[in-house]
Scaffold this motif. Structure first.
Motif, PDB file in Angstrom:
ATOM      1  N   LYS A   1       0.857  -1.185   0.000  1.00  0.00           N
ATOM      2  CA  LYS A   1       0.000   0.000   0.000  1.00  0.00           C
ATOM      3  C   LYS A   1       0.895   1.238   0.000  1.00  0.00           C
ATOM      4  O   LYS A   1       1.302   1.723   1.051  1.00  0.00           O
ATOM      5  CB  LYS A   1      -0.889   0.017   1.250  1.00  0.00           C
ATOM      6  CG  LYS A   1      -1.991  -0.978   1.272  1.00  0.00           C
ATOM      7  CD  LYS A   1      -3.094  -0.655   0.290  1.00  0.00           C
ATOM      8  CE  LYS A   1      -3.768   0.649   0.644  1.00  0.00           C
ATOM      9  NZ  LYS A   1      -4.840   0.999  -0.290  1.00  0.00           N
ATOM     10  N   PRO A   2       1.236   1.747  -1.198  1.00  0.00           N
ATOM     11  CA  PRO A   2       2.100   2.927  -1.247  1.00  0.00           C
ATOM     12  C   PRO A   2       1.349   4.203  -0.887  1.00  0.00           C
ATOM     13  O   PRO A   2       0.136   4.301  -1.055  1.00  0.00           O
ATOM     14  CB  PRO A   2       2.547   2.962  -2.711  1.00  0.00           C
ATOM     15  CG  PRO A   2       1.422   2.331  -3.456  1.00  0.00           C
ATOM     16  CD  PRO A   2       0.871   1.274  -2.532  1.00  0.00           C
ATOM     17  N   GLY A   3       2.073   5.158  -0.401  1.00  0.00           N
ATOM     18  CA  GLY A   3       1.486   6.464  -0.136  1.00  0.00           C
ATOM     19  C   GLY A   3       0.744   6.542   1.172  1.00  0.00           C
ATOM     20  O   GLY A   3       0.975   5.763   2.089  1.00  0.00           O
ATOM     21  N   LEU A   4      -0.178   7.485   1.231  1.00  0.00           N
ATOM     22  CA  LEU A   4      -0.827   7.820   2.487  1.00  0.00           C
ATOM     23  C   LEU A   4      -2.214   7.209   2.653  1.00  0.00           C
ATOM     24  O   LEU A   4      -2.974   7.633   3.521  1.00  0.00           O
ATOM     25  CB  LEU A   4      -0.917   9.346   2.625  1.00  0.00           C
ATOM     26  CG  LEU A   4       0.439  10.052   2.647  1.00  0.00           C
ATOM     27  CD1 LEU A   4       0.252  11.565   2.695  1.00  0.00           C
ATOM     28  CD2 LEU A   4       1.276   9.567   3.815  1.00  0.00           C
ATOM     29  N   ASP A   5      -2.548   6.243   1.825  1.00  0.00           N
ATOM     30  CA  ASP A   5      -3.843   5.577   1.972  1.00  0.00           C
ATOM     31  C   ASP A   5      -3.987   5.002   3.371  1.00  0.00           C
ATOM     32  O   ASP A   5      -3.059   4.425   3.916  1.00  0.00           O
ATOM     33  CB  ASP A   5      -3.975   4.407   0.994  1.00  0.00           C
ATOM     34  CG  ASP A   5      -4.287   4.842  -0.420  1.00  0.00           C
ATOM     35  OD1 ASP A   5      -4.586   6.027  -0.624  1.00  0.00           O
ATOM     36  OD2 ASP A   5      -4.241   3.990  -1.314  1.00  0.00           O
ATOM     37  N   GLY A   6      -5.172   5.115   3.919  1.00  0.00           N
ATOM     38  CA  GLY A   6      -5.429   4.560   5.238  1.00  0.00           C
ATOM     39  C   GLY A   6      -6.357   3.355   5.207  1.00  0.00           C
ATOM     40  O   GLY A   6      -6.735   2.846   6.247  1.00  0.00           O
TER      41      GLY A   6
ATOM     42  N   GLY B   1       1.751  -3.714   4.767  1.00  0.00           N
ATOM     43  CA  GLY B   1       1.037  -2.792   5.636  1.00  0.00           C
ATOM     44  C   GLY B   1       0.847  -1.446   4.964  1.00  0.00           C
ATOM     45  O   GLY B   1       1.215  -1.234   3.815  1.00  0.00           O
ATOM     46  N   LEU B   2       0.262  -0.532   5.712  1.00  0.00           N
ATOM     47  CA  LEU B   2      -0.104   0.788   5.193  1.00  0.00           C
ATOM     48  C   LEU B   2       1.074   1.750   5.109  1.00  0.00           C
ATOM     49  O   LEU B   2       2.081   1.586   5.784  1.00  0.00           O
ATOM     50  CB  LEU B   2      -1.169   1.414   6.104  1.00  0.00           C
ATOM     51  CG  LEU B   2      -2.528   0.733   6.114  1.00  0.00           C
ATOM     52  CD1 LEU B   2      -3.369   1.269   7.262  1.00  0.00           C
ATOM     53  CD2 LEU B   2      -3.226   0.935   4.791  1.00  0.00           C
ATOM     54  N   ARG B   3       0.871   2.750   4.275  1.00  0.00           N
ATOM     55  CA  ARG B   3       1.731   3.945   4.191  1.00  0.00           C
ATOM     56  C   ARG B   3       3.202   3.632   3.908  1.00  0.00           C
ATOM     57  O   ARG B   3       4.095   4.095   4.607  1.00  0.00           O
ATOM     58  CB  ARG B   3       1.574   4.777   5.453  1.00  0.00           C
ATOM     59  CG  ARG B   3       0.153   5.283   5.629  1.00  0.00           C
ATOM     60  CD  ARG B   3      -0.025   6.101   6.896  1.00  0.00           C
ATOM     61  NE  ARG B   3      -1.426   6.436   7.082  1.00  0.00           N
ATOM     62  CZ  ARG B   3      -2.280   5.694   7.789  1.00  0.00           C
ATOM     63  NH1 ARG B   3      -1.873   4.608   8.400  1.00  0.00           N
ATOM     64  NH2 ARG B   3      -3.542   6.066   7.888  1.00  0.00           N
ATOM     65  N   GLN B   4       3.424   2.864   2.868  1.00  0.00           N
ATOM     66  CA  GLN B   4       4.782   2.487   2.490  1.00  0.00           C
ATOM     67  C   GLN B   4       5.331   3.425   1.419  1.00  0.00           C
ATOM     68  O   GLN B   4       4.622   3.811   0.491  1.00  0.00           O
ATOM     69  CB  GLN B   4       4.800   1.054   1.955  1.00  0.00           C
ATOM     70  CG  GLN B   4       4.347   0.023   2.961  1.00  0.00           C
ATOM     71  CD  GLN B   4       5.316  -0.093   4.116  1.00  0.00           C
ATOM     72  OE1 GLN B   4       6.466  -0.460   3.936  1.00  0.00           O
ATOM     73  NE2 GLN B   4       4.848   0.223   5.307  1.00  0.00           N
ATOM     74  N   THR B   5       6.586   3.777   1.534  1.00  0.00           N
ATOM     75  CA  THR B   5       7.245   4.561   0.493  1.00  0.00           C
ATOM     76  C   THR B   5       7.703   3.610  -0.615  1.00  0.00           C
ATOM     77  O   THR B   5       7.855   2.401  -0.380  1.00  0.00           O
ATOM     78  CB  THR B   5       8.480   5.295   1.042  1.00  0.00           C
ATOM     79  OG1 THR B   5       9.468   4.318   1.405  1.00  0.00           O
ATOM     80  CG2 THR B   5       8.134   6.184   2.234  1.00  0.00           C
ATOM     81  N   PRO B   6       7.940   4.134  -1.811  1.00  0.00           N
ATOM     82  CA  PRO B   6       8.486   3.276  -2.868  1.00  0.00           C
ATOM     83  C   PRO B   6       9.783   2.582  -2.436  1.00  0.00           C
ATOM     84  O   PRO B   6       9.989   1.407  -2.738  1.00  0.00           O
ATOM     85  CB  PRO B   6       8.718   4.237  -4.026  1.00  0.00           C
ATOM     86  CG  PRO B   6       7.650   5.267  -3.848  1.00  0.00           C
ATOM     87  CD  PRO B   6       7.576   5.453  -2.341  1.00  0.00           C
TER      88      PRO B   6
ATOM     89  N   SER C   1      -5.565   6.830  -3.270  1.00  0.00           N
ATOM     90  CA  SER C   1      -5.340   8.253  -3.041  1.00  0.00           C
ATOM     91  C   SER C   1      -5.196   9.092  -4.296  1.00  0.00           C
ATOM     92  O   SER C   1      -5.221  10.317  -4.214  1.00  0.00           O
ATOM     93  CB  SER C   1      -4.076   8.432  -2.199  1.00  0.00           C
ATOM     94  OG  SER C   1      -2.939   8.064  -2.961  1.00  0.00           O
ATOM     95  N   GLY C   2      -4.981   8.470  -5.439  1.00  0.00           N
ATOM     96  CA  GLY C   2      -4.751   9.234  -6.659  1.00  0.00           C
ATOM     97  C   GLY C   2      -3.289   9.483  -6.965  1.00  0.00           C
ATOM     98  O   GLY C   2      -2.960  10.118  -7.969  1.00  0.00           O
ATOM     99  N   ALA C   3      -2.401   8.973  -6.151  1.00  0.00           N
ATOM    100  CA  ALA C   3      -0.965   9.193  -6.358  1.00  0.00           C
ATOM    101  C   ALA C   3      -0.313   8.086  -7.189  1.00  0.00           C
ATOM    102  O   ALA C   3       0.906   8.006  -7.271  1.00  0.00           O
ATOM    103  CB  ALA C   3      -0.258   9.310  -5.016  1.00  0.00           C
ATOM    104  N   HIS C   4      -1.119   7.258  -7.831  1.00  0.00           N
ATOM    105  CA  HIS C   4      -0.598   6.132  -8.614  1.00  0.00           C
ATOM    106  C   HIS C   4       0.342   6.573  -9.732  1.00  0.00           C
ATOM    107  O   HIS C   4       1.293   5.889 -10.040  1.00  0.00           O
ATOM    108  CB  HIS C   4      -1.760   5.316  -9.196  1.00  0.00           C
ATOM    109  CG  HIS C   4      -2.743   6.154  -9.943  1.00  0.00           C
ATOM    110  ND1 HIS C   4      -3.816   6.742  -9.294  1.00  0.00           N
ATOM    111  CD2 HIS C   4      -2.812   6.534 -11.243  1.00  0.00           C
ATOM    112  CE1 HIS C   4      -4.513   7.436 -10.191  1.00  0.00           C
ATOM    113  NE2 HIS C   4      -3.921   7.332 -11.368  1.00  0.00           N
ATOM    114  N   GLY C   5       0.082   7.729 -10.332  1.00  0.00           N
ATOM    115  CA  GLY C   5       0.904   8.211 -11.439  1.00  0.00           C
ATOM    116  C   GLY C   5       2.330   8.530 -11.033  1.00  0.00           C
ATOM    117  O   GLY C   5       3.231   8.526 -11.878  1.00  0.00           O
ATOM    118  N   THR C   6       2.552   8.781  -9.775  1.00  0.00           N
ATOM    119  CA  THR C   6       3.893   9.050  -9.248  1.00  0.00           C
ATOM    120  C   THR C   6       4.485   7.820  -8.569  1.00  0.00           C
ATOM    121  O   THR C   6       5.630   7.440  -8.837  1.00  0.00           O
ATOM    122  CB  THR C   6       3.834  10.205  -8.227  1.00  0.00           C
ATOM    123  OG1 THR C   6       3.311  11.359  -8.868  1.00  0.00           O
ATOM    124  CG2 THR C   6       5.212  10.500  -7.658  1.00  0.00           C
ATOM    125  N   LEU C   7       3.702   7.190  -7.699  1.00  0.00           N
ATOM    126  CA  LEU C   7       4.230   6.115  -6.861  1.00  0.00           C
ATOM    127  C   LEU C   7       4.478   4.818  -7.620  1.00  0.00           C
ATOM    128  O   LEU C   7       5.510   4.162  -7.405  1.00  0.00           O
ATOM    129  CB  LEU C   7       3.303   5.870  -5.670  1.00  0.00           C
ATOM    130  CG  LEU C   7       3.160   7.060  -4.717  1.00  0.00           C
ATOM    131  CD1 LEU C   7       2.092   6.790  -3.678  1.00  0.00           C
ATOM    132  CD2 LEU C   7       4.491   7.374  -4.060  1.00  0.00           C
TER     133      LEU C   7
END
Length: 131
Positions: free
Chosen positions: A12-17, A40-45, A66-72
């Motif tokens: 689960k990349p990014g800030l998704d909860g 787990g949650l909130r993993q960085t690349p 979260s919508g950050a798929h284009g970056t992460l």
């Protein structure tokens, strides 16, 4: 001789909860005989790639809302390549607009599974790609 089991990292990349979908996918892959590691949650690349390398996985599956798929997602693909693991199959899922999917595939994400995708389709896709 027994066949090598497919090893999958579910991340689960990014800030998704919210990780219910990721846990459902992880269980479906386990039920299909794959070995699954869930980050787990909130993993960085960087954390995702480090775990993928440490666990020697065949597949990295990322779920994002979260919508950050284009970056992460492309960042994970690029880091895997930089670390010599460009052969790891990268797939994604979650709330991803159809218009964004071609760019993700061009960046190296093999497939994107949207809401409502039958679990059997995800399992079969991974098996077909790795066997």
């Amino acid at each position: 001789m027994s066949e090598k089991r497919i090893r999958v990292l579910v991340a689960k990349p990014g800030l998704d909860g919210h990780d219910r979908g990721a846990k459902v996918i992880a269980q479906a892959l386990r039920d299909a005989g794959m070995e699954v590691v869930y980050t787990g949650l909130r993993q960085t690349p960087e954390q995702i790639v480090a775990a993928a390398l440490q666990e020697d996985v065949d597949v990295v599956g990322m779920s994002i809302l979260s919508g950050a798929h284009g970056t992460l997602f492309p960042e994970v693909v690029n880091l895997l390549r930089e670390k010599g693991a460009g052969d790891v199959l990268v797939v994604g899922g979650g709330i991803i607009p159809d218009d964004d999917i071609p760019a993700l595939k061009e960046a190296g994400v093999a497939e994107v599974f949207g809401p409502g995708t039958p679990l059997a389709n995800v399992v079969q896709y991974i098996k077909d790609k790795l066997n």
